[in-house]
Scaffold this motif. Structure first.
Motif, short mmCIF file in Angstrom:
data_model
loop_
_atom_site.label_atom_id
_atom_site.label_comp_id
_atom_site.label_asym_id
_atom_site.label_seq_id
_atom_site.Cartn_x
_atom_site.Cartn_y
_atom_site.Cartn_z
N SER A 1 2.57 6.12 -7.35
CA SER A 1 1.53 6.93 -7.99
C SER A 1 1.68 8.42 -7.75
O SER A 1 1.09 9.23 -8.48
CB SER A 1 0.14 6.49 -7.48
N ASN A 2 2.45 8.81 -6.73
CA ASN A 2 2.48 10.23 -6.35
C ASN A 2 3.86 10.86 -6.30
O ASN A 2 3.96 12.09 -6.21
CB ASN A 2 1.81 10.40 -4.98
N ILE B 1 0.85 -1.20 0.00
CA ILE B 1 0.00 0.00 0.00
C ILE B 1 0.88 1.25 0.00
O ILE B 1 0.68 2.17 -0.79
CB ILE B 1 -0.94 0.01 1.22
N TRP C 1 -3.54 -2.19 -3.74
CA TRP C 1 -4.60 -2.51 -2.79
C TRP C 1 -5.05 -3.96 -2.93
O TRP C 1 -5.34 -4.63 -1.93
CB TRP C 1 -5.79 -1.56 -2.98
N HIS D 1 -2.06 1.62 -8.64
CA HIS D 1 -2.39 1.89 -7.24
C HIS D 1 -3.52 0.97 -6.75
O HIS D 1 -3.55 0.56 -5.60
CB HIS D 1 -2.76 3.36 -7.03
N TYR E 1 1.27 4.03 -3.24
CA TYR E 1 1.12 5.48 -3.19
C TYR E 1 2.40 6.19 -3.62
O TYR E 1 2.37 7.23 -4.28
CB TYR E 1 0.70 5.94 -1.80
#
Length: 448
Positions: free
Chosen positions: A180-181, A173, A292, A288, A177
């Motif tokens: 993705s960021n 997780i 999950w 992302h 992130y």
């Protein structure tokens, strides 16, 4: 405080602290799977190449876990585990600087010389990490078998085993992130590096936590050893070669558990290591969301471990190997159903079926360690788990480079079929010890 209450306090503390510590080993092990799509895009490393990274890491981890098992049965678990985690964190931190170090060595930022140097540095660093990772589970096997009676081991060690899924779930997780960021631009170039730097910082802090709060066996805090294990007597020279030969190396059940562990880990690592890439490329799931999904696979595994441990003690009188037969059949069924889901299926179906697969595969993943510890007794629990661990991590030859090769050259369908067949082979291995006793404490043991 009475001796019973004191023992209960230290038992609970040992389980919780070692759970946190072992979960953090996964922060600096399974971060690699989430970084793989970024490494493939940014660095041009092929799936087969990434698979080689996974295989070398896993093979050396398996051997390291065996060697560390022999040492961990004789050494203080507190210092052993804390030092190992700190060193794993340092190797991960160095891995994230691979491009910088390759540039410093070659004086270049592109070209074949730079790329070859980069891959070599990363390969060596990740192999070193695999060796260091072997210091994680063996001291835990020593701790748990000294603090938990054999009749309670399946239930309580299943609770402890959730640390695998908690650590792996949280790190995918976190890294999902990060991927993705972070990084540069819309493509998040370079984000994969932070998948190593951030988890390594958390893991290093965890090593300090272990050093402060963990203790070794009951005798180190002034408590008596477990009465249920009194038949396993200490000798003046510690664990003798004769004892290890009797309870581990000449014990057919330890070898059967090792073979079964190979099949269990092929399935587990195929999903855990390749899950994000597999979901993105075969089911067209965003990265992302894939993070999950893999995390939920792990969370469902927690439930699977707890149910499997409880059912083993409650209904099968501690015979963990029997529980594993049913679990592997369930794994094969839901792996087949996941394969057949079309890419345009509702996302909840992917969640449900993948979670069911995780629920069933993590039962055997937890119970093999419990069964090996009980068969070998507390005196050789780490060594027995080290031996079964060699088989488990030899599986990376299939789940790592083998799986990557299949996917790259023959597509994902054949890779799915391999997972299903492996689950059925695992079922057959567990059936070979269907009539085995729950543990080896009742048998006469060679102690001198």
């Amino acid at each position: 405080m009475t001796t019973t209450k004191t023992f209960k306090y230290w038992q609970t503390r040992t389980i919780i602290v070692s759970m946190i510590g072992y979960a953090l080993f996964y922060f600096v092990r399974k971060n690699f799977s989430m970084a793989m799509p970024g490494m493939e895009t940014d660095l041009g490393i092929t799936k087969t190449g990434l698979g080689i990274f996974l295989t070398l890491n896993g093979l050396l981890y398996g051997v390291s876990r065996f060697v560390n098992g022999i040492f961990a049965d004789r050494m203080n678990a507190r210092f052993y585990m804390a030092t190992g985690l700190a060193l794993c964190a340092i190797s991960n931190f160095a891995f994230g600087f691979g491009e910088d170090i390759a540039g410093w060595i070659t004086g270049e930022q592109t070209g074949s010389y730079f790329t070859n140097t980069l891959v070599m540095f990363m390969g060596i660093t990740w192999v070193v990490n695999g060796i260091l990772q072997g210091s994680g589970f063996p001291p835990c096997a020593r701790l748990l078998t000294h603090w938990i009676p054999p009749k309670e081991l399946a239930t309580k060690m299943s609770v402890w085993n959730t640390s695998h899924s908690i650590g792996a779930g949280l790190v995918v997780i976190l890294c999902g992130y990060i991927m993705s960021n972070m990084g540069v631009g819309d493509a998040h170039t370079g984000a994969w590096r932070w998948c190593f730097w951030i988890p390594s910082g958390i893991a290093f802090a965890g090593s300090v936590f272990l050093f402060i709060f963990l203790r070794d066996t009951p005798t180190t805090v002034g408590l008596p050893e477990l009465p249920d294990t009194a038949k396993v007597k200490d000798s003046k020279s510690g664990i003798t070669k004769a004892f290890l030969r009797e309870k581990v190396f000449a014990n057919k059940y330890i070898w059967i558990l090792g073979i079964a562990n190979f099949f269990v880990y092929v399935v587990r690592f195929s999903v855990l290591d390749w899950g994000p890439t597999l979901l993105k490329q075969s089911k067209h799931v965003d990265i992302h969301v894939a993070g999950w999904l893999v995390a939920l696979f792990e969370i469902a595994g927690i439930a699977g471990m707890l149910v499997a441990g409880w059912a083993t003690d409650r209904y099968l009188k501690g015979r963990a190997h029997r529980t594993c037969v049913f679990s592997m059949l369930g794994t094969a069924l839901f792996a087949f159903l996941f394969w057949k889901l079309p890419p345009d299926a509702p996302i909840w179906m992917f969640f449900a079926v993948l979670c069911a697969t995780g629920f069933f595969i993590y039962g055997p993943q937890a119970l093999i360690g419990i069964a090996a510890a009980n068969q070998a007794t507390k005196k050789a629990a780490a060594t027995a788990n080290g031996l079964t661990g060699i088989f488990g991590y030899a599986s990376t030859a299939v789940s790592g480079v083998g799986f990557g090769y299949l996917a790259q050259h023959y597509g994902w369908n054949l890779a799915y079929i391999a997972i299903i067949l492996t689950s059925l082979l695992g079922t057959g291995a567990f059936l070979l010890m269907w009539n085995a006793k729950a543990d080896g404490y009742e048998e006469e043991v060679i102690a001198h």
